[in-house]
Design an enzyme around this catalytic site. Structure first.
Site, short mmCIF file in Angstrom:
data_model
loop_
_atom_site.label_atom_id
_atom_site.label_comp_id
_atom_site.label_asym_id
_atom_site.label_seq_id
_atom_site.Cartn_x
_atom_site.Cartn_y
_atom_site.Cartn_z
N TYR A 52 0.77 -1.17 0.12
CA TYR A 52 -0.06 -0.37 0.27
C TYR A 52 0.67 1.23 0.05
CZ TYR A 52 -4.54 -0.37 -0.52
OH TYR A 52 -6.26 0.07 -0.78
N GLU A 54 -0.27 5.10 -0.25
CA GLU A 54 -1.43 6.30 -0.71
C GLU A 54 -0.56 7.61 -0.02
OE1 GLU A 54 -4.93 6.32 2.07
OE2 GLU A 54 -5.64 4.86 0.83
N ASP A 198 -6.45 14.00 -24.97
CA ASP A 198 -6.97 12.48 -24.77
C ASP A 198 -6.09 11.60 -25.95
OD1 ASP A 198 -7.24 9.85 -24.15
OD2 ASP A 198 -9.41 9.89 -24.11
N LYS A 227 -2.75 0.14 -25.21
CA LYS A 227 -2.64 0.25 -26.45
C LYS A 227 -1.50 0.52 -27.77
CE LYS A 227 -7.50 2.25 -25.35
NZ LYS A 227 -8.60 3.06 -25.52
N ARG A 233 -2.27 -2.43 -18.42
CA ARG A 233 -3.54 -1.36 -19.10
C ARG A 233 -3.53 -0.62 -17.47
NH1 ARG A 233 -8.37 -3.30 -20.97
NH2 ARG A 233 -7.02 -4.18 -22.16
C1 PLP Z 1 -9.37 3.52 -24.35
C2 PLP Z 1 -9.99 4.66 -24.86
C3 PLP Z 1 -9.94 5.38 -22.65
C4 PLP Z 1 -10.31 4.55 -22.00
O1 PLP Z 1 -9.43 3.88 -21.47
P1 PLP Z 1 -10.21 2.32 -20.51
O2 PLP Z 1 -8.88 2.22 -20.31
O3 PLP Z 1 -10.51 1.71 -21.37
O4 PLP Z 1 -10.90 3.14 -19.26
C5 PLP Z 1 -10.27 6.70 -23.04
N1 PLP Z 1 -10.19 7.80 -24.12
C6 PLP Z 1 -9.80 7.17 -25.22
C7 PLP Z 1 -9.96 8.12 -26.31
C8 PLP Z 1 -9.87 5.99 -25.57
O5 PLP Z 1 -10.10 5.46 -26.47
#
Ligand code: PLP
Length: 415
Positions: A52, A54, A198, A227, A233
């Protein structure tokens, strides 16, 4: 493999082994999926899950942090170097929580946010009506140009002037073209809005220079660490110096408790991998493969949203080209050994659970070592399936060909 799970829980072990084999046998065309390195996997399964922590390095609430602090500090430094930003927070649990944190840091509940609508390629967290981003904030969606199916900057500017958003979001989930962050900055400045980039989907292409870099323009940048980036993840949030305090406070104590230290280690390892020169060639190849595949498909008269791609993904409007719904198409492709997801097309007359198209991306197959010439084989299969979606015998025969094709790319798994 997984000997302890096997001994302790054979039922779960069997499912795990079957999934492992599935990932090796099929052609993975879901643009948000990938294969991480063995080192990233090892870190994700490490004993750091037991600790942990925090707080932040040097400012924790529990003792025993000296090694965790080393790891988290390195992860932050590497993220800053990789994306050329002032500050990085590596604690977000995933991409969606990273976006929530950005909102929490910059906005008050009820403030207006502007993002691309979900059906045109925006993410749930960019203002979809059932998501926190529309429940707790006033969401105004912009749409793509109906003719070109590309981002319509004039419309965004007009909407921004009308609705005076406090936050504008650029960066998408299912959009095949590049984003002009400079224009977004100009529009944001016009109305005094913050700009959030994003880059979850395009993270690797930003690193390699295959996509414009938001760092000079955005107040805050969020991304998944999985990705195309090929980390575990998880989420990552970056910002200019002036937002550092607000961002860190939004994550902890605002939204999260203890950081996932094992994932922080895996992020730090993935960032180092992405700093190596061969990551650039990998990302370059993702874009080259997507371009090659799109050209092969266009030759075969597929309808591609926006007419093609200059990123890592493309959207096929199969309803338009083959009178074939996206769900039926994706299910037929799956029987033939190709994995993709069904997807809406701009102004889709059909619902999200049975939309008009499919989404295809090249990051995972590029990780396995596929190159432009391999896109010919994939395009042939996609074409064959689109013309024969109900011919089960043919789909099964094709699956065996795909299985054989995949035998040429197994060396990645042996590494
Ligand atoms: C995949 C994605 C997310 C979210 O990611 P998670 O890990 O699935 O919560 C947010 N914004 C965009 C543009 C994405 O492609």
């Amino acid at each position: 493999m997984y000997e302890n799970i096997k001994k302790q829980d054979p039922l779960l072990h069997e499912a795990l082994i079957l999934e492992d084999q599935r990932q090796k046998d099929q052609i993975r065309l879901i643009p948000s999926e990938n294969y991480t390195s063995k080192a990233v996997l090892e870190a994700s399964g490490s004993i750091l899950t037991n600790k942990y922590s925090e707080g932040y390095p040097g400012k924790r609430y529990y003792e025993g942090q000296e090694h965790i602090d080393t790891i988290e500090t390195l992860a932050c430094q590497r993220a800053c170097e990789l994306f050329k930003v002032d500050h990085a927070n590596v604690q977000p649990y995933s991409g969606s929580p990273a976006n929530l944190a950005a909102y929490f840091a910059l906005l008050e509940p009820g403030d207006t946010v502007m993002g691309l609508s979900l059906s045109e390629g925006g993410h749930l967290t960019h203002g979809y009506k059932l998501n926190f981003s529309a429940k707790f904030f006033n969401s105004v969606s912009y749409q793509v140009d109906p003719k070109t199916e590309t981002i319509d900057y004039d419309q965004i500017k007009a909407l921004a002037l009308k609705h005076k958003p406090k936050l504008i979001i650029a960066g998408y989930t299912a959009y095949p073209r590049q984003i002009d962050f400079k224009i977004f900055r100009e529009i944001a400045d016009l109305v005094g809005a913050y700009l959030l980039a994003d880059i979850s989907h395009i993270n690797a292409l930003v690193i390699s220079g295959d996509h414009p870099d938001p760092a000079p323009y955005a107040d805050v940048i969020t991304t998944t660490t999985h990705k195309a980036l090929r980390g575990p993840r998880g989420g990552l949030i970056m910002c200019k110096k002036e937002h550092k305090k607000a961002i860190d406070k939004a994550i902890m104590p605002g939204l999260q408790g203890g950081p996932h230290n094992h994932i922080t280690l895996a992020k730090a390892i993935a960032f180092q991998e992405a700093l190596e020169p061969d990551f650039k060639s990998y990302a370059n190849q993702i874009a080259k493969n997507a371009k090659a595949l799109s050209l092969r498909l266009l030759e075969k008269d597929f309808a591609l949203v926006t007419g093609g791609t200059d990123t890592h993904l493309m959207i096929l409007n199969s309803q338009k080209s083959h009178k074939l719904g996206g769900k039926d198409f994706a299910k037929a492709l799956y029987k033939a050994g190709l994995v993709c997801n069904y997807n809406t097309v701009p102004f889709d007359p059909n619902p999200p659970m049975n939309p008009s198209g499919i989404r295809i991306g090249t990051p995972a197959i590029t990780t396995l070592g596929m190159q432009e010439q391999d896109m010919n084989f994939i395009a042939e299969i996609i074409d064959l399936v689109a013309k024969n979606p109900n011919n089960l015998e043919l789909l099964e025969k094709t699956r065996l060909e795909v299985l054989d094709f995949m035998q040429g790319f197994q060396s990645f798994f042996a590494k």
